[in-house]
Design a protein around this motif. Structure first.
Motif, PDB file in Angstrom:
ATOM      1  N   UNK B 161       0.853  -1.182   0.000  1.00 18.51           N
ATOM      2  CA  UNK B 161       0.000   0.000   0.000  1.00 18.51           C
ATOM      3  C   UNK B 161       0.892   1.236   0.000  1.00 18.51           C
ATOM      4  N   UNK B 167       1.163   2.468   8.809  1.00 14.03           N
ATOM      5  CA  UNK B 167       0.195   1.522   9.367  1.00 14.03           C
ATOM      6  C   UNK B 167       0.881   0.386  10.118  1.00 14.03           C
ATOM      7  N   UNK B 170       0.667   0.170  13.854  1.00  6.60           N
ATOM      8  CA  UNK B 170      -0.736   0.130  14.263  1.00  6.60           C
ATOM      9  C   UNK B 170      -1.311  -1.265  14.069  1.00  6.60           C
ATOM     10  N   UNK B 171      -0.920  -1.904  12.968  1.00  2.00           N
ATOM     11  CA  UNK B 171      -1.387  -3.261  12.729  1.00  2.00           C
ATOM     12  C   UNK B 171      -0.700  -4.257  13.660  1.00  2.00           C
TER      13      UNK B 171
ATOM     14  N   UNK C 125      -7.246  -0.666  13.751  1.00  2.00           N
ATOM     15  CA  UNK C 125      -6.203  -1.014  12.778  1.00  2.00           C
ATOM     16  C   UNK C 125      -6.832  -1.593  11.520  1.00  2.00           C
ATOM     17  N   UNK C 126      -7.824  -2.454  11.714  1.00  2.00           N
ATOM     18  CA  UNK C 126      -8.487  -3.068  10.566  1.00  2.00           C
ATOM     19  C   UNK C 126      -9.126  -1.995   9.682  1.00  2.00           C
ATOM     20  N   UNK C 128      -8.371   1.173   9.508  1.00  2.31           N
ATOM     21  CA  UNK C 128      -7.319   1.975   8.880  1.00  2.31           C
ATOM     22  C   UNK C 128      -6.786   1.260   7.639  1.00  2.31           C
ATOM     23  N   UNK C 129      -6.690  -0.068   7.727  1.00  3.82           N
ATOM     24  CA  UNK C 129      -6.167  -0.837   6.597  1.00  3.82           C
ATOM     25  C   UNK C 129      -7.190  -0.915   5.464  1.00  3.82           C
TER      26      UNK C 129
END
Lengths: 207, 226, 223
Positions: B161, B167, B170-171, C125-126, C128-129
């Protein structure tokens, strides 16, 4: 015989809601050079990536039971911090240990033997493309795919590629996509025209 | 055709060669780690707390933040150079890539820890007489394993991405909570020489590690489908 | 499906929720020691239930998406995550309201509290993804992440519980002791909240697919 034939039947590909490939069918046999032409956005690169197994198809069939696939992409796809030699050796070993002779032969064929210790990042764009061609040949492919192979090459590089295409003739199926057909002049190709996600009739040949 | 593990080994070796040739990233990560250790131990010095109590927490928070930088390299290397397609073609099976990149990430993480952990040990001046060094190393190893496995999996996601690399942490953090708990308590137990409690937490770490080392076999084809 | 004030489903749901409110306030008895504060419990448990259910739906829809590649499955996963976040937020907000007067603290690292908070982070998070652009790549990657998150929940729960059972448990949430009437109110709340979740899910899925359609039409317009 039938084992080495590449057969594509009613191939479809959707990206999001866009039908990139609607219905593509053709066949290619060893010894053939098939050149696929078509306007930008006709789905040429997508077709090539599906044949290489890099992108999944949405429908239809790709029948290929032959040997390995070599892929010369639009970008050289090299590791900039590794030398010419290391780049080639890495991929060579991934395909099974190559002989030193083969290694030298390939680098000489594309005219990079002299630069073999140079980092790939320091090569010109044309030189990098030559290395990418050598890498594709390292796989000893039975099917060679080219994505706009002449575009970034200089005059010498073009000559090298024409030699490669001629040399690979006998044992491989070669399939190229391009919008500059004149580069293939005299190489004995069969043209397929891809428009709006379909193979349209009327492609010529120069055999 | 070379075997699965032979190919993974070749990719792993290639990645290490590549990483050590441009030390930019490795160097800034290790300096970041040292800074982190310095800042936290100095801050704790100011408020005067018992060192052995805070050591496990400080250690793992430092490792976590360092890992955020270190673990983002594995697939970024391929995507930035554009070589991912060539590699996929040569590897054939996509999960080979996961295991190669996982081993690479784990190696880099352990190397960084080899510098940072002793420094923290000295800065915080841990009382080590009762400490069980073997179990401490085991805690660091299995904790790092979990970090590297999750990090490799998620790095393969975030590199695809454009502009979404922020991210990554955060993930990662919600998934890594069990590692954080297990590793901290394992370290604490090892410092106190309490084998019973260490073993329990080591098992938890191992279960987590095993799970996130096996899951990619099922899911990695979907991640790198391109 | 009709939306808003014209929808019979909307009015039916409103009626059911009002009944549920009445049951919580008047039917269920006031708890002896905790007093009126305990009423928040019905909202708390029901929204926590929906919060977990929604993640299971995210996981199921994600598996379905990877298998069949339908937009519907992907939209369902995203909608469920968004609504799940709202309900989990409700759980996290109602919890301290009850905990402060009863436990004398706003927050404690009890396994359930910790897991709920981690759940909230996973949802964020999900989203955001998944939330940004609408591309096949994002849908696919979000699906993989959704599945991993759900599988990780038991690990988070058991690791926190194990940690708390090794250390002395300061505050126990066991043995709340519900009277039959309280239990009725609780199960009714759970059912009503689930219905509300399903209703919101349908509305949100509709608006997500509309959003995607607008985007497609725009792309066609400029193509």
């Amino acid at each position: 015989m039938a084992k080495d034939v590449l057969t594509v039947k009613h191939l479809k590909k959707e990206l999001g809601h866009k039908q990139v490939l609607k219905d593509v069918s053709f066949q290619a046999e060893p010894g053939e050079l098939v050149v696929i032409t078509g306007p930008n956005g006709a789905g040429k690169t997508t077709l090539l990536r599906i044949l290489a197994g890099l992108t999944p198809k949405s429908g239809g069939e790709v029948l290929w039971k032959g040997g390995r696939i070599g892929y010369v992409a639009h970008q050289p796809m090299l590791y900039p911090n590794l030398s010419v030699q290391e780049n080639l050796a890495f991929f060579g070993e991934m395909y099974g240990a190559p002989s030193q002779g083969r290694f030298q032969e390939l680098l000489e064929l594309v005219g990079l033997w002299f630069y073999r210790l140079e980092k790939a990042a320091n090569l010109s764009r044309g030189m990098q493309q030559r290395l990418a061609i050598a890498r594709a040949l390292m796989a000893e492919p039975a099917l060679l795919l080219y994505d706009e192979p002449f575009t970034s090459l200089d005059a010498g590089g073009r000559e090298v590629l024409r030699e490669v295409i001629t040399a690979c003739r006998e044992v491989t199926i070669q399939l190229a996509i391009t919008h500059e057909l004149q580069n293939f002049a005299g190489l004995g190709y069969r043209e397929l025209r891809l428009e709006d996600g379909r193979i349209v009739e009327g492609g010529g040949s120069s055999a | 055709m070379p075997s699965f593990w032979r190919k993974a080994w070749l990719i792993y070796r290639k990645d290490l060669t590549d990483e050590f040739r441009t030390t930019d990233h490795l160097l800034s990560t290790v300096v970041f780690g040292i800074m982190l250790v310095f800042v936290t131990s100095f801050a704790l010095q100011l408020v005067d707390v018992s060192t052995n109590d805070v050591f496990p927490a400080v250690l793992w928070v430092s490792i976590f933040f360092m890992a955020v930088l270190a673990l983002q390299r594995s697939f970024a290397k391929e995507v930035d150079s554009g070589a991912l397609d060539a590699l996929l073609l040569a590897a054939g099976d996509r999960s080979i890539l996961f295991y190669a990149k996982f081993l690479f990430s784990l190696t880099v993480l352990l190397l960084l820890e080899a510098v940072v952990v002793p420094l923290l040990w000295v800065f915080i001046s841990v009382a080590w007489r009762k400490a069980d060094v073997l179990f401490l190393l085991a805690a660091i190893f299995f904790g790092s394993w979990g970090l590297a496995a999750v990090g490799t999996l998620l790095n393969a996601i975030t590199v695809q991405l454009a502009g979404a690399r922020l991210l990554f942490p955060i993930l990662a953090f919600p998934l890594l909570i069990p590692v954080l708990i297990g590793a901290i308590l394992c370290t604490q137990g090892a410092l106190a020489g309490d084998r019973q409690s260490v073993l329990g937490w080591l098992y938890l770490l191992m279960i987590f590690d095993l799970l996130f080392t096996v899951i990619p076999l099922l899911l990695f084809d979907y991640i790198l489908e391109g | 499906m009709q939306h808003g004030l014209k929808s019979p489903v909307f009015w039916a749901l409103t009626l059911i929720i009002l009944i549920n409110m009445w049951v919580i306030v008047f039917y269920a008895p006031v708890e002896k020691t905790m007093g009126i504060v305990q009423k928040v419990f019905y909202f708390h448990v029901a929204s926590a239930w929906v919060g977990l259910l929604a993640l299971a739906v995210v996981c199921g829809a994600s598996i379905h998406y990877l298998w069949k590649r339908t937009d519907q499955a992907s939209n369902l996963a995203l909608a469920s995550a968004e609504i799940g976040t709202v309900f989990i937020s409700c759980t996290l907000l109602t919890g301290p309201l009850w905990a402060y007067p009863i436990w004398n603290t706003w927050w404690t690292w009890d396994p359930r509290l910790t897991t709920t908070l981690v759940l909230w982070f996973m949802y964020v998070a999900y989203i955001a993804l998944h939330g940004g652009d609408v591309t096949d790549t994002r849908k696919r990657l979000a699906a993989v992440y959704g599945i991993i998150c759900f599988m990780n929940v038991p690990l988070v729960f058991f690791s926190t519980r194990w940690w708390r059972s090794i250390h002395p448990v300061v505050i126990s949430t066991e043995g709340i002791g519900l009277t039959p009437k309280m239990r009725t109110a609780m199960f009714l709340s759970v059912a009503v909240f689930s219905l509300l979740y399903i209703h919101l899910l349908r509305i949100r899925m509709g608006s997500i697919s509309l959003k995607h359609r607008v985007k497609r039409l725009k792309a066609q317009l400029f193509a």
